[in-house]
Design a protein around this motif. Structure first.
Motif, PDB file in Angstrom:
ATOM      1  N   ILE A   1       0.845  -1.213   0.000  1.00 22.53           N
ATOM      2  CA  ILE A   1       0.000   0.000   0.000  1.00 22.53           C
ATOM      3  C   ILE A   1       0.875   1.257   0.000  1.00 22.53           C
ATOM      4  O   ILE A   1       0.522   2.273  -0.600  1.00 22.53           O
ATOM      5  N   GLN A   2       2.038   1.157   0.638  1.00 15.22           N
ATOM      6  CA  GLN A   2       2.951   2.302   0.576  1.00 15.22           C
ATOM      7  C   GLN A   2       3.437   2.522  -0.853  1.00 15.22           C
ATOM      8  O   GLN A   2       3.524   3.658  -1.316  1.00 15.22           O
ATOM      9  N   PHE A   3       3.724   1.438  -1.541  1.00  9.15           N
ATOM     10  CA  PHE A   3       4.141   1.588  -2.942  1.00  9.15           C
ATOM     11  C   PHE A   3       3.009   2.186  -3.777  1.00  9.15           C
ATOM     12  O   PHE A   3       3.216   3.094  -4.574  1.00  9.15           O
ATOM     13  N   LEU A   4       1.815   1.690  -3.563  1.00 13.26           N
ATOM     14  CA  LEU A   4       0.684   2.129  -4.388  1.00 13.26           C
ATOM     15  C   LEU A   4       0.282   3.575  -4.111  1.00 13.26           C
ATOM     16  O   LEU A   4      -0.492   4.160  -4.871  1.00 13.26           O
ATOM     17  N   THR A   5       0.793   4.129  -3.023  1.00 15.26           N
ATOM     18  CA  THR A   5       0.484   5.536  -2.706  1.00 15.26           C
ATOM     19  C   THR A   5       1.765   6.373  -2.610  1.00 15.26           C
ATOM     20  O   THR A   5       1.773   7.422  -1.996  1.00 15.26           O
ATOM     21  N   LYS A   6       2.807   5.920  -3.277  1.00 16.20           N
ATOM     22  CA  LYS A   6       4.095   6.617  -3.146  1.00 16.20           C
ATOM     23  C   LYS A   6       4.096   7.995  -3.801  1.00 16.20           C
ATOM     24  O   LYS A   6       4.976   8.807  -3.553  1.00 16.20           O
ATOM     25  N   GLY A   7       3.079   8.239  -4.616  1.00 19.29           N
ATOM     26  CA  GLY A   7       3.000   9.553  -5.271  1.00 19.29           C
ATOM     27  C   GLY A   7       2.873  10.708  -4.293  1.00 19.29           C
ATOM     28  O   GLY A   7       3.172  11.854  -4.634  1.00 19.29           O
ATOM     29  N   TYR A   8       2.459  10.424  -3.065  1.00 16.43           N
ATOM     30  CA  TYR A   8       2.318  11.497  -2.081  1.00 16.43           C
ATOM     31  C   TYR A   8       3.656  12.145  -1.744  1.00 16.43           C
ATOM     32  O   TYR A   8       3.695  13.281  -1.317  1.00 16.43           O
ATOM     33  N   HIS A   9       4.739  11.399  -1.887  1.00 15.32           N
ATOM     34  CA  HIS A   9       6.010  12.064  -1.605  1.00 15.32           C
ATOM     35  C   HIS A   9       6.828  12.356  -2.859  1.00 15.32           C
ATOM     36  O   HIS A   9       8.042  12.375  -2.840  1.00 15.32           O
ATOM     37  N   GLU A  10       6.121  12.589  -3.958  1.00 18.56           N
ATOM     38  CA  GLU A  10       6.823  12.983  -5.182  1.00 18.56           C
ATOM     39  C   GLU A  10       6.173  14.240  -5.752  1.00 18.56           C
ATOM     40  O   GLU A  10       4.953  14.400  -5.670  1.00 18.56           O
ATOM     41  N   THR A  11       6.999  15.108  -6.304  1.00 19.71           N
ATOM     42  CA  THR A  11       6.458  16.300  -6.963  1.00 19.71           C
ATOM     43  C   THR A  11       6.976  16.347  -8.402  1.00 19.71           C
ATOM     44  O   THR A  11       7.978  15.700  -8.724  1.00 19.71           O
TER      45      THR A  11
ATOM     46  N   MET B   1     -10.717   2.039  -2.183  1.00 15.32           N
ATOM     47  CA  MET B   1      -9.306   1.621  -2.140  1.00 15.32           C
ATOM     48  C   MET B   1      -9.070   0.353  -2.942  1.00 15.32           C
ATOM     49  O   MET B   1      -8.313  -0.527  -2.545  1.00 15.32           O
ATOM     50  N   VAL B   2      -9.763   0.244  -4.047  1.00 15.49           N
ATOM     51  CA  VAL B   2      -9.476  -0.845  -4.974  1.00 15.49           C
ATOM     52  C   VAL B   2      -8.999  -0.214  -6.289  1.00 15.49           C
ATOM     53  O   VAL B   2      -9.218   0.972  -6.534  1.00 15.49           O
ATOM     54  N   PRO B   3      -8.343  -1.011  -7.124  1.00 11.35           N
ATOM     55  CA  PRO B   3      -7.692  -0.406  -8.288  1.00 11.35           C
ATOM     56  C   PRO B   3      -8.647   0.157  -9.331  1.00 11.35           C
ATOM     57  O   PRO B   3      -9.745  -0.363  -9.528  1.00 11.35           O
TER      58      PRO B   3
ATOM     59  N   VAL C   1       2.031  11.722 -26.437  1.00  9.81           N
ATOM     60  CA  VAL C   1       2.462  10.407 -25.930  1.00  9.81           C
ATOM     61  C   VAL C   1       1.189   9.708 -25.493  1.00  9.81           C
ATOM     62  O   VAL C   1       0.464  10.207 -24.621  1.00  9.81           O
ATOM     63  N   LYS C   2       0.891   8.601 -26.150  1.00  7.60           N
ATOM     64  CA  LYS C   2      -0.378   7.952 -25.845  1.00  7.60           C
ATOM     65  C   LYS C   2      -0.182   6.562 -25.264  1.00  7.60           C
ATOM     66  O   LYS C   2       0.933   6.030 -25.267  1.00  7.60           O
ATOM     67  N   ASP C   3      -1.284   6.018 -24.764  1.00 10.05           N
ATOM     68  CA  ASP C   3      -1.266   4.646 -24.211  1.00 10.05           C
ATOM     69  C   ASP C   3      -0.282   4.489 -23.050  1.00 10.05           C
ATOM     70  O   ASP C   3       0.394   3.462 -22.931  1.00 10.05           O
ATOM     71  N   ILE C   4      -0.181   5.496 -22.211  1.00 11.37           N
ATOM     72  CA  ILE C   4       0.663   5.371 -21.013  1.00 11.37           C
ATOM     73  C   ILE C   4      -0.133   4.566 -19.987  1.00 11.37           C
ATOM     74  O   ILE C   4      -1.239   4.959 -19.594  1.00 11.37           O
ATOM     75  N   ASP C   5       0.425   3.441 -19.572  1.00  7.98           N
ATOM     76  CA  ASP C   5      -0.281   2.609 -18.591  1.00  7.98           C
ATOM     77  C   ASP C   5      -0.412   3.347 -17.261  1.00  7.98           C
ATOM     78  O   ASP C   5       0.536   3.986 -16.803  1.00  7.98           O
ATOM     79  N   MET C   6      -1.570   3.234 -16.678  1.00  7.14           N
ATOM     80  CA  MET C   6      -1.822   3.930 -15.412  1.00  7.14           C
ATOM     81  C   MET C   6      -2.507   2.975 -14.429  1.00  7.14           C
ATOM     82  O   MET C   6      -3.443   2.263 -14.795  1.00  7.14           O
ATOM     83  N   PHE C   7      -2.026   2.935 -13.220  1.00  4.17           N
ATOM     84  CA  PHE C   7      -2.649   2.153 -12.148  1.00  4.17           C
ATOM     85  C   PHE C   7      -2.856   3.056 -10.953  1.00  4.17           C
ATOM     86  O   PHE C   7      -1.919   3.700 -10.495  1.00  4.17           O
ATOM     87  N   SER C   8      -4.083   3.092 -10.464  1.00  6.73           N
ATOM     88  CA  SER C   8      -4.361   3.942  -9.316  1.00  6.73           C
ATOM     89  C   SER C   8      -5.331   3.211  -8.380  1.00  6.73           C
ATOM     90  O   SER C   8      -5.766   2.094  -8.676  1.00  6.73           O
ATOM     91  N   LEU C   9      -5.609   3.854  -7.265  1.00  7.61           N
ATOM     92  CA  LEU C   9      -6.580   3.294  -6.315  1.00  7.61           C
ATOM     93  C   LEU C   9      -7.720   4.277  -6.144  1.00  7.61           C
ATOM     94  O   LEU C   9      -7.483   5.466  -5.894  1.00  7.61           O
TER      95      LEU C   9
END
Ligand code: GTP
Ligand code: ZN
Length: 230
Positions: free
Chosen positions: A81-91, A124-126, A111-119
């Motif tokens: 879960i820390q990995f899946l929410t690591k965007g909180y400490h990136e700018t 809190m499911v993908p 740039v198209k078709d960039i894979d994206m995974f979020s919650l």
């Protein structure tokens, strides 16, 4: 552009800068995401508490947390879960490095078709899918990989798709000051597939158009045509 990507938040409002086809201007208030920030260094110290919380969850599910298969599961889940929410400490500034180049190119870059995974922040499911990004440079271009990295920053958080779309667009706009930015996301929400209404094939499409993409229908159409082509 006064709105900051990190500030997009309390309200989904459509003003002169935005065109979000899926966003309803009367949508309810959402959390001020920029107030949730997390330092990478804090993650390790929070791991034991998260691990304990996952142990509790397993117990409340009626599981035997001492059985072999589950012995390390709380720790694994905490790290996941820390990995899946690591965007909180990136700018955006952090990841751009020096990858903005002066270039006299004023044609559209896509740039198209960039894979994206979020919650999804409700369950809190993908939710996951593809992001298509277009921009029209204004004397500056960005390293192409950085567009995908900007997608990572904002998708690796608890999100709603509309806000994610807007944050990506504004993040690029702030970094590059281009003539325009277009972002389209097409995603499947597991909260609509695996549970709830259980519609296996539904897809949600959101878009944010800024600058010339908003002002000039032909530019917008060109982006949509090129980004939707197989
Ligand atoms: N607008 C928007 N809604 C989302 C997103 N992700 C999940 N949702 C929705 O959030 C809503 C939460 O609704 P609630 O009625 O509070 O929760 P619920 O009882 O679990 O709803 P159901 O999913 O219909 O079972 C649901 O309609 C989800 O489909 C998203 O990215 N954007
Ligand atoms: Zn959901």
């Amino acid at each position: 552009m006064s709105t900051k990507a990190s500030d997009i938040a309390d309200e989904f409002h459509c003003n002169n800068s935005f065109s979000d086809r899926v966003i309803d201007s009367k949508m309810p208030t959402v959390h001020r995401q920029h107030e949730i920030s997390r330092k990478e260094s804090e993650d390790e110290s929070r791991l034991p508490a998260l691990e304990a919380a996952y142990t509790d969850i397993l117990r409340h599910l009626g599981e035997d947390t001492d059985r072999e298969g589950l012995l390390r599961t709380p720790l694994r889940a905490a790290k996941a879960i820390q990995f899946l929410t690591k965007g909180y400490h990136e700018t955006v500034d952090d990841i751009l490095n020096n990858a903005i180049f002066d270039e006299d190119h004023d044609e559209m870059v896509i740039v198209k078709d960039i894979d994206m995974f979020s919650l999804c922040e409700h369950h809190m499911v993908p939710f996951f899918g593809k992001v298509h990004i277009g921009y029209i440079p204004n004397k500056k271009v960005v390293g192409l990989s950085k567009l995908a990295r900007i997608v990572e920053i904002f998708s690796r958080r608890l999100q709603v798709q509309e806000r994610l779309t807007k944050q990506i667009a504004i993040g690029i706009s702030e970094a590059l000051q281009p003539k325009g930015v277009a972002v389209v996301i097409e995603a499947a929400h597991m909260c609509m597939v695996m549970r709830g209404v259980q519609k296996m094939n539904s897809r949600t499409v959101t878009s944010t158009m800024l600058g010339v993409y908003l002002e000039d229908p032909k530019t917008r159409e060109e982006f949509l045509y090129l980004s939707q082509r197989a």
